[in-house]
Design a protein around this motif. Structure first.
Motif, PDB file in Angstrom:
ATOM      1  N   PHE A  73     -13.380   4.922 -17.642  1.00 34.69           N
ATOM      2  CA  PHE A  73     -14.050   6.212 -17.817  1.00 34.69           C
ATOM      3  C   PHE A  73     -15.481   6.009 -18.307  1.00 34.69           C
ATOM      4  O   PHE A  73     -15.719   5.324 -19.300  1.00 34.69           O
ATOM      5  N   THR A  74     -16.449   6.608 -17.614  1.00 35.93           N
ATOM      6  CA  THR A  74     -17.845   6.558 -18.029  1.00 35.93           C
ATOM      7  C   THR A  74     -18.424   7.966 -18.035  1.00 35.93           C
ATOM      8  O   THR A  74     -17.938   8.859 -17.315  1.00 35.93           O
ATOM      9  N   MET A  75     -19.456   8.160 -18.857  1.00 32.27           N
ATOM     10  CA  MET A  75     -20.125   9.459 -18.932  1.00 32.27           C
ATOM     11  C   MET A  75     -21.637   9.278 -18.889  1.00 32.27           C
ATOM     12  O   MET A  75     -22.168   8.326 -19.450  1.00 32.27           O
ATOM     13  N   SER A  76     -22.296  10.211 -18.227  1.00 26.16           N
ATOM     14  CA  SER A  76     -23.752  10.287 -18.245  1.00 26.16           C
ATOM     15  C   SER A  76     -24.123  11.633 -17.656  1.00 26.16           C
ATOM     16  O   SER A  76     -23.286  12.335 -17.087  1.00 26.16           O
ATOM     17  N   ASN A  77     -25.389  12.004 -17.804  1.00 25.12           N
ATOM     18  CA  ASN A  77     -25.868  13.235 -17.178  1.00 25.12           C
ATOM     19  C   ASN A  77     -26.681  12.952 -15.923  1.00 25.12           C
ATOM     20  O   ASN A  77     -27.322  13.837 -15.373  1.00 25.12           O
ATOM     21  N   ILE A 128       0.832  -1.201   0.000  1.00 27.10           N
ATOM     22  CA  ILE A 128       0.000   0.000   0.000  1.00 27.10           C
ATOM     23  C   ILE A 128       0.866   1.250   0.000  1.00 27.10           C
ATOM     24  O   ILE A 128       0.586   2.230  -0.691  1.00 27.10           O
ATOM     25  N   SER A 129       1.949   1.231   0.777  1.00 27.59           N
ATOM     26  CA  SER A 129       2.867   2.362   0.794  1.00 27.59           C
ATOM     27  C   SER A 129       3.462   2.606  -0.584  1.00 27.59           C
ATOM     28  O   SER A 129       3.615   3.742  -1.028  1.00 27.59           O
ATOM     29  N   GLN A 130       3.756   1.521  -1.300  1.00 30.02           N
ATOM     30  CA  GLN A 130       4.296   1.644  -2.656  1.00 30.02           C
ATOM     31  C   GLN A 130       3.253   2.256  -3.594  1.00 30.02           C
ATOM     32  O   GLN A 130       3.591   3.055  -4.471  1.00 30.02           O
ATOM     33  N   LEU A 131       1.976   1.885  -3.393  1.00 31.52           N
ATOM     34  CA  LEU A 131       0.913   2.463  -4.203  1.00 31.52           C
ATOM     35  C   LEU A 131       0.828   3.966  -4.003  1.00 31.52           C
ATOM     36  O   LEU A 131       0.581   4.728  -4.935  1.00 31.52           O
ATOM     37  N   GLN A 132       1.034   4.398  -2.767  1.00 28.43           N
ATOM     38  CA  GLN A 132       0.986   5.821  -2.476  1.00 28.43           C
ATOM     39  C   GLN A 132       2.145   6.566  -3.119  1.00 28.43           C
ATOM     40  O   GLN A 132       2.000   7.697  -3.564  1.00 28.43           O
ATOM     41  N   ARG A 133       3.306   5.932  -3.168  1.00 21.38           N
ATOM     42  CA  ARG A 133       4.475   6.592  -3.753  1.00 21.38           C
ATOM     43  C   ARG A 133       4.462   6.521  -5.274  1.00 21.38           C
ATOM     44  O   ARG A 133       4.800   7.490  -5.948  1.00 21.38           O
ATOM     45  N   SER A 134       4.102   5.389  -5.836  1.00 18.58           N
ATOM     46  CA  SER A 134       4.113   5.188  -7.284  1.00 18.58           C
ATOM     47  C   SER A 134       2.684   4.908  -7.733  1.00 18.58           C
ATOM     48  O   SER A 134       2.179   3.808  -7.518  1.00 18.58           O
ATOM     49  N   PRO A 135       2.018   5.882  -8.344  1.00 14.99           N
ATOM     50  CA  PRO A 135       0.613   5.686  -8.714  1.00 14.99           C
ATOM     51  C   PRO A 135       0.443   4.549  -9.701  1.00 14.99           C
ATOM     52  O   PRO A 135       1.124   4.493 -10.724  1.00 14.99           O
ATOM     53  N   ARG A 136      -0.465   3.646  -9.388  1.00 16.65           N
ATOM     54  CA  ARG A 136      -0.738   2.519 -10.263  1.00 16.65           C
ATOM     55  C   ARG A 136      -2.132   1.994  -9.958  1.00 16.65           C
ATOM     56  O   ARG A 136      -2.760   2.395  -8.981  1.00 16.65           O
ATOM     57  N   GLY A 137      -2.619   1.120 -10.810  1.00 18.26           N
ATOM     58  CA  GLY A 137      -3.923   0.526 -10.584  1.00 18.26           C
ATOM     59  C   GLY A 137      -4.992   1.187 -11.426  1.00 18.26           C
ATOM     60  O   GLY A 137      -4.719   2.010 -12.296  1.00 18.26           O
ATOM     61  N   VAL A 138      -6.258   0.837 -11.147  1.00 16.31           N
ATOM     62  CA  VAL A 138      -7.396   1.323 -11.929  1.00 16.31           C
ATOM     63  C   VAL A 138      -7.962   2.585 -11.285  1.00 16.31           C
ATOM     64  O   VAL A 138      -8.243   2.608 -10.084  1.00 16.31           O
ATOM     65  N   LEU A 139      -8.116   3.635 -12.086  1.00 21.25           N
ATOM     66  CA  LEU A 139      -8.741   4.882 -11.655  1.00 21.25           C
ATOM     67  C   LEU A 139     -10.119   4.967 -12.312  1.00 21.25           C
ATOM     68  O   LEU A 139     -10.223   5.024 -13.541  1.00 21.25           O
ATOM     69  N   ARG A 140     -11.165   4.948 -11.511  1.00 17.40           N
ATOM     70  CA  ARG A 140     -12.536   4.972 -12.040  1.00 17.40           C
ATOM     71  C   ARG A 140     -13.059   6.402 -12.029  1.00 17.40           C
ATOM     72  O   ARG A 140     -13.193   7.010 -10.963  1.00 17.40           O
ATOM     73  N   VAL A 141     -13.351   6.908 -13.220  1.00 20.66           N
ATOM     74  CA  VAL A 141     -13.770   8.298 -13.395  1.00 20.66           C
ATOM     75  C   VAL A 141     -15.137   8.337 -14.059  1.00 20.66           C
ATOM     76  O   VAL A 141     -15.388   7.629 -15.040  1.00 20.66           O
ATOM     77  N   HIS A 142     -16.034   9.163 -13.512  1.00 18.35           N
ATOM     78  CA  HIS A 142     -17.316   9.441 -14.155  1.00 18.35           C
ATOM     79  C   HIS A 142     -17.366  10.931 -14.461  1.00 18.35           C
ATOM     80  O   HIS A 142     -16.879  11.753 -13.696  1.00 18.35           O
ATOM     81  N   SER A 143     -17.954  11.274 -15.610  1.00 17.41           N
ATOM     82  CA  SER A 143     -18.036  12.681 -16.002  1.00 17.41           C
ATOM     83  C   SER A 143     -19.380  12.980 -16.629  1.00 17.41           C
ATOM     84  O   SER A 143     -19.976  12.127 -17.301  1.00 17.41           O
ATOM     85  N   ARG A 144     -19.845  14.212 -16.415  1.00 17.15           N
ATOM     86  CA  ARG A 144     -20.973  14.695 -17.198  1.00 17.15           C
ATOM     87  C   ARG A 144     -20.540  14.809 -18.661  1.00 17.15           C
ATOM     88  O   ARG A 144     -19.371  15.076 -18.944  1.00 17.15           O
TER      89      ARG A 144
END
Length: 305
Positions: A125-129, A83-99
């Motif tokens: 990445f997903t989009m909806s209103n 977990i400490s390594q994740l904090q220092r080196s960004p990795r993994g899945v980033l889930r983003v929703h946007s209008r």
């Protein structure tokens, strides 16, 4: 947490061979170490250590407990390190929703740069209103138009927004100029569909007087990009957030109308926000993405200032 301290104390005692040696390693007195061992023995209902004035030895139950305890502590240490390594080196899945409007116009075009800059991050990445519950849908960052009041979330403002009334030069040549709000009843107004009711546009003059105009036209949609496209094609008049049509206004593709009025003031905040959960240990990928968006939209803020 106390159980974890007791577990560590027990393992250290076995490894060090005495209560005092174990205590020196973690800054506790032999009496405190002894209390932890007693608590463990009470919990499991069996003696773990044979104690004498000269030495300590494991009972049969203690030998079994030690093997499991050592393995548990080793796995916890490995998890903390990961977990400490994740904090220092960004990795993994980033889930983003946007209008849709801000997503199509700003976020999607910038995504290649973000993914190139941080190759160990994968974006879902997903989009909806529709309003999205970011906790229920496991969304890391939600890009919203308008701030939602929720004390459990953090909303970082990326862009200020005001609505602008505008149309294309071709439409104005065909349909005639618009010099007062009331004249809109005779024009083809392209409206954003929030519900099945009628649409009313509001205008406030410099003295604070308010005029409300019911409008209608040949096209209604819940898609901001489609309304912009229709206006650029010369179909009619639109009312859009300034940041969504800034390039069209600058190029002359769209012409601002009734600029002496403030348009649909106070009914909704048309600013753009990055919304995410409160967390004392904010993940590196979320922090970097929000910082990236702030940097990305800085030019839009400067242009509007």
């Amino acid at each position: 947490m106390e159980n974890l301290k007791a577990l560590r104390s027990f393992v250290l005692v076995v490894q060090a061979g005495s209560l005092s040696s174990a205590g020196r390693q973690i800054g506790l007195s032999p009496a405190s170490i002894s209390r932890y061992i007693n608590a463990l023995e009470d919990e499991v209902g069996s003696r773990l250590l044979n104690r004498s004035s000269r030495k300590l030895s494991l009972t049969e139950a203690g030998m079994i407990y030690y093997r499991y305890a050592e393995r548990i502590l080793s796995q916890l240490e490995e998890a903390s390190s990961t977990i400490s390594q994740l904090q220092r080196s960004p990795r993994g899945v980033l889930r983003v929703h946007s209008r849709q409007l801000i997503g199509v116009q700003r976020i999607i075009p910038a995504m290649p740069e973000f993914l190139t800059r941080y190759p160990d991050i994968k974006v879902d990445f997903t989009m909806s209103n529709a309003a999205v519950d970011i906790v229920e849908h496991n969304v890391d960052v939600d890009i919203r138009i308008g701030r939602m009041e929720d004390s459990a979330l953090i909303a970082r403002k990326l862009l200020h927004g005001e609505r602008v009334l505008c149309a294309s030069p071709a439409y104005l040549r065909r349909a005639g100029p618009i010099t007062a709000p009331g004249e809109l009843v005779a024009h083809n107004c392209l409206t954003y569909r929030l519900n099945d009711g009628s649409t009313t546009w509001r205008f406030m003059d410099p003295q604070g007087a308010v005029t409300e105009v019911p409008v209608e036209g040949s096209y209604q949609s819940d898609s901001g990009p489609s309304l912009r496209s229709m206006a650029l094609a010369g179909l009619g008049v639109i009312m859009m957030p300034d940041w969504s049509i800034s390039e069209d206004l600058a190029s002359g593709a769209l012409v601002p109308l009734l600029t002496q009025f403030r348009v649909s003031y106070g009914t909704f905040d048309y600013g753009v926000y990055a919304v995410y959960q409160k967390n004392r240990h904010m993940s590196a990928k979320v922090r970097l993405f929000v910082d990236f968006l702030t940097e990305l939209l800085r030019g839009d803020r400067a242009a509007a200032a």
